[in-house]
Design an enzyme around this catalytic site. Sequence first.
Site, PDB file in Angstrom:
ATOM      1  N   ASP A   1      -3.406   4.358  -1.993  1.00 32.09           N
ATOM      2  CA  ASP A   1      -4.366   4.829  -0.993  1.00 32.09           C
ATOM      3  C   ASP A   1      -4.351   6.359  -0.938  1.00 32.09           C
ATOM      4  O   ASP A   1      -3.728   6.945  -0.051  1.00 32.09           O
ATOM      5  CB  ASP A   1      -3.951   4.206   0.351  1.00 32.09           C
ATOM      6  CG  ASP A   1      -4.851   4.601   1.506  1.00 32.09           C
ATOM      7  OD1 ASP A   1      -5.978   5.046   1.265  1.00 32.09           O
ATOM      8  OD2 ASP A   1      -4.402   4.451   2.666  1.00 32.09           O
TER       9      ASP A   1
ATOM     10  N   LYS B   1       0.856  -1.188   0.000  1.00 32.53           N
ATOM     11  CA  LYS B   1       0.000   0.000   0.000  1.00 32.53           C
ATOM     12  C   LYS B   1       0.889   1.234   0.000  1.00 32.53           C
ATOM     13  O   LYS B   1       1.784   1.369   0.831  1.00 32.53           O
ATOM     14  CB  LYS B   1      -0.896   0.018   1.242  1.00 32.53           C
ATOM     15  CG  LYS B   1      -1.781   1.250   1.314  1.00 32.53           C
ATOM     16  CD  LYS B   1      -2.811   1.123   2.421  1.00 32.53           C
ATOM     17  CE  LYS B   1      -2.394   1.755   3.728  1.00 32.53           C
ATOM     18  NZ  LYS B   1      -2.313   3.224   3.701  1.00 32.53           N
TER      19      LYS B   1
ATOM     20  N   LYS C   1      -7.339   8.252  -1.298  1.00 37.71           N
ATOM     21  CA  LYS C   1      -8.635   8.699  -0.751  1.00 37.71           C
ATOM     22  C   LYS C   1      -9.168   9.954  -1.438  1.00 37.71           C
ATOM     23  O   LYS C   1      -9.374  10.992  -0.792  1.00 37.71           O
ATOM     24  CB  LYS C   1      -8.511   8.942   0.758  1.00 37.71           C
ATOM     25  CG  LYS C   1      -8.061   7.738   1.563  1.00 37.71           C
ATOM     26  CD  LYS C   1      -8.081   8.047   3.058  1.00 37.71           C
ATOM     27  CE  LYS C   1      -7.707   6.867   3.923  1.00 37.71           C
ATOM     28  NZ  LYS C   1      -6.271   6.501   3.882  1.00 37.71           N
ATOM     29  N   LEU C   2      -9.442   9.858  -2.728  1.00 34.42           N
ATOM     30  CA  LEU C   2      -9.917  11.028  -3.467  1.00 34.42           C
ATOM     31  C   LEU C   2     -11.301  11.488  -3.000  1.00 34.42           C
ATOM     32  O   LEU C   2     -12.164  10.657  -2.698  1.00 34.42           O
ATOM     33  CB  LEU C   2      -9.967  10.707  -4.972  1.00 34.42           C
ATOM     34  CG  LEU C   2      -8.706  11.055  -5.772  1.00 34.42           C
ATOM     35  CD1 LEU C   2      -7.489  10.336  -5.252  1.00 34.42           C
ATOM     36  CD2 LEU C   2      -8.913  10.736  -7.241  1.00 34.42           C
TER      37      LEU C   2
ATOM     38  N   ASP D   1     -13.524  14.910  -4.327  1.00 32.88           N
ATOM     39  CA  ASP D   1     -13.600  16.205  -5.014  1.00 32.88           C
ATOM     40  C   ASP D   1     -14.829  16.176  -5.907  1.00 32.88           C
ATOM     41  O   ASP D   1     -15.621  15.228  -5.822  1.00 32.88           O
ATOM     42  CB  ASP D   1     -12.301  16.440  -5.820  1.00 32.88           C
ATOM     43  CG  ASP D   1     -11.985  17.922  -5.991  1.00 32.88           C
ATOM     44  OD1 ASP D   1     -12.926  18.705  -6.259  1.00 32.88           O
ATOM     45  OD2 ASP D   1     -10.813  18.299  -5.875  1.00 32.88           O
TER      46      ASP D   1
ATOM     47  N   THR E   1     -11.474   5.678  10.717  1.00 39.06           N
ATOM     48  CA  THR E   1     -11.536   5.147  12.086  1.00 39.06           C
ATOM     49  C   THR E   1     -11.115   6.198  13.117  1.00 39.06           C
ATOM     50  O   THR E   1     -11.315   6.019  14.308  1.00 39.06           O
ATOM     51  CB  THR E   1     -10.672   3.875  12.229  1.00 39.06           C
ATOM     52  OG1 THR E   1      -9.436   4.097  11.559  1.00 39.06           O
ATOM     53  CG2 THR E   1     -11.350   2.669  11.637  1.00 39.06           C
TER      54      THR E   1
ATOM     55  N   ARG F   1       3.014  -1.022  10.653  1.00 38.02           N
ATOM     56  CA  ARG F   1       4.092  -1.090  11.645  1.00 38.02           C
ATOM     57  C   ARG F   1       4.407  -2.473  12.209  1.00 38.02           C
ATOM     58  O   ARG F   1       5.585  -2.763  12.445  1.00 38.02           O
ATOM     59  CB  ARG F   1       3.796  -0.075  12.762  1.00 38.02           C
ATOM     60  CG  ARG F   1       3.952   1.361  12.271  1.00 38.02           C
ATOM     61  CD  ARG F   1       3.246   2.350  13.150  1.00 38.02           C
ATOM     62  NE  ARG F   1       1.804   2.194  13.090  1.00 38.02           N
ATOM     63  CZ  ARG F   1       0.939   2.942  13.769  1.00 38.02           C
ATOM     64  NH1 ARG F   1       1.387   3.879  14.581  1.00 38.02           N
ATOM     65  NH2 ARG F   1      -0.354   2.749  13.641  1.00 38.02           N
TER      66      ARG F   1
HETATM   67  O1  C5P Z   1       0.891   0.707  11.023  1.00 38.31           O
HETATM   68  P1  C5P Z   1      -0.540   0.278  10.899  1.00 38.31           P
HETATM   69  O2  C5P Z   1      -0.717  -1.219  10.775  1.00 38.31           O
HETATM   70  O3  C5P Z   1      -1.443   0.884  11.937  1.00 38.31           O
HETATM   71  O4  C5P Z   1      -0.975   0.883   9.485  1.00 38.31           O
HETATM   72  C1  C5P Z   1      -2.298   0.837   9.016  1.00 38.31           C
HETATM   73  C2  C5P Z   1      -2.393   1.544   7.706  1.00 38.31           C
HETATM   74  O5  C5P Z   1      -3.774   1.612   7.323  1.00 38.31           O
HETATM   75  C3  C5P Z   1      -1.887   2.985   7.697  1.00 38.31           C
HETATM   76  O6  C5P Z   1      -1.324   3.236   6.400  1.00 38.31           O
HETATM   77  C4  C5P Z   1      -3.123   3.822   7.901  1.00 38.31           C
HETATM   78  O7  C5P Z   1      -3.047   5.082   7.317  1.00 38.31           O
HETATM   79  C5  C5P Z   1      -4.172   2.964   7.178  1.00 38.31           C
HETATM   80  N1  C5P Z   1      -5.541   3.165   7.611  1.00 38.31           N
HETATM   81  C6  C5P Z   1      -5.978   2.960   8.914  1.00 38.31           C
HETATM   82  N2  C5P Z   1      -7.281   3.162   9.252  1.00 38.31           N
HETATM   83  C7  C5P Z   1      -8.163   3.540   8.309  1.00 38.31           C
HETATM   84  C8  C5P Z   1      -7.748   3.734   6.997  1.00 38.31           C
HETATM   85  C9  C5P Z   1      -6.409   3.536   6.678  1.00 38.31           C
HETATM   86  O8  C5P Z   1      -5.197   2.591   9.774  1.00 38.31           O
HETATM   87  N3  C5P Z   1      -9.434   3.690   8.637  1.00 38.31           N
END
Ligand code: C5P
Length: 233
Positions: free
Chosen positions: A59, A32, A61-62, A64, A119, A211
């Site tokens: 990712d 991603k 997220k458009l 507009d 979230t 992470r």
């Molecule tokens: O490091 P981690 O596992 O928390 O990363 C989750 C990824 O998913 C990040 O790139 C974060 O921006 C993305 N994301 C999220 N919650 C959302 C949408 C996207 O954690 N609702």
Amino acid sequence: MAKDVIVACDFSCAEKTYEFLGLFRGEKPFVKIGMELFYAEGPQIVREIKKRGHRIFLDLKLHDIPNTVKKTMAVLSGLDVDMTNVHAAGTVNMMKAAIEGLTRADGTRPLLIAVTQLTSTDQRSMEEDLWIEKPMGKVVEHYADNARKAGLDGVVCSPLEAKTVHALCGNNFITVTPGVRFEENAKGDQKRVMTPAQARAAGSDYIVMGRPITEADDPVKAYSKAKKEFAGE
Ligand code: C5P
């Protein structure tokens, strides 16, 4: 429906990203690319990672006016990404325009999914800031249904919402779910988390993990653990 682990490459520059991907010898994780990396490095980062044989979820997220989203999607489609997304809040018309822009002359197109509610948005901020006075679960369902009506392939949602979304929009409507942690990981800033095995049981089609893999002592081992757990092995 293909079940897979998508690795969130939330790095600040190309160099760190290539260093990370270089650890995977032979294996080509689905990656991603988010706003940080894309805005730092531009479309070349997508071309390069694609050239290395990875599938890409772009990712961005458009959100507009429909015409702008349509034209932008045509550009992203030309980059040959495998999956990209919009905010469902942009309306059904905007999502329809996104599909039109994304569809290539030969009728093929990347998967398109919608963000329902981030979230990071909770009931209180939704009511006070956005003036949406419905329960969060209902809003997520409504936005998912709008995405389905517009012809999108699925939504980004919490693994906790995957079952409801499938019940409402069908099992072929894909659920891409972040907020996944190994049993032994700290939650970090993710509030509601599940393990890969729990996300599988909850019906997630793709889990997004950042992470717990990128910051692991052994990222390759962490990735293969996630794959195994999510595959139910
Ligand atoms: O490091 P981690 O596992 O928390 O990363 C989750 C990824 O998913 C990040 O790139 C974060 O921006 C993305 N994301 C999220 N919650 C959302 C949408 C996207 O954690 N609702």
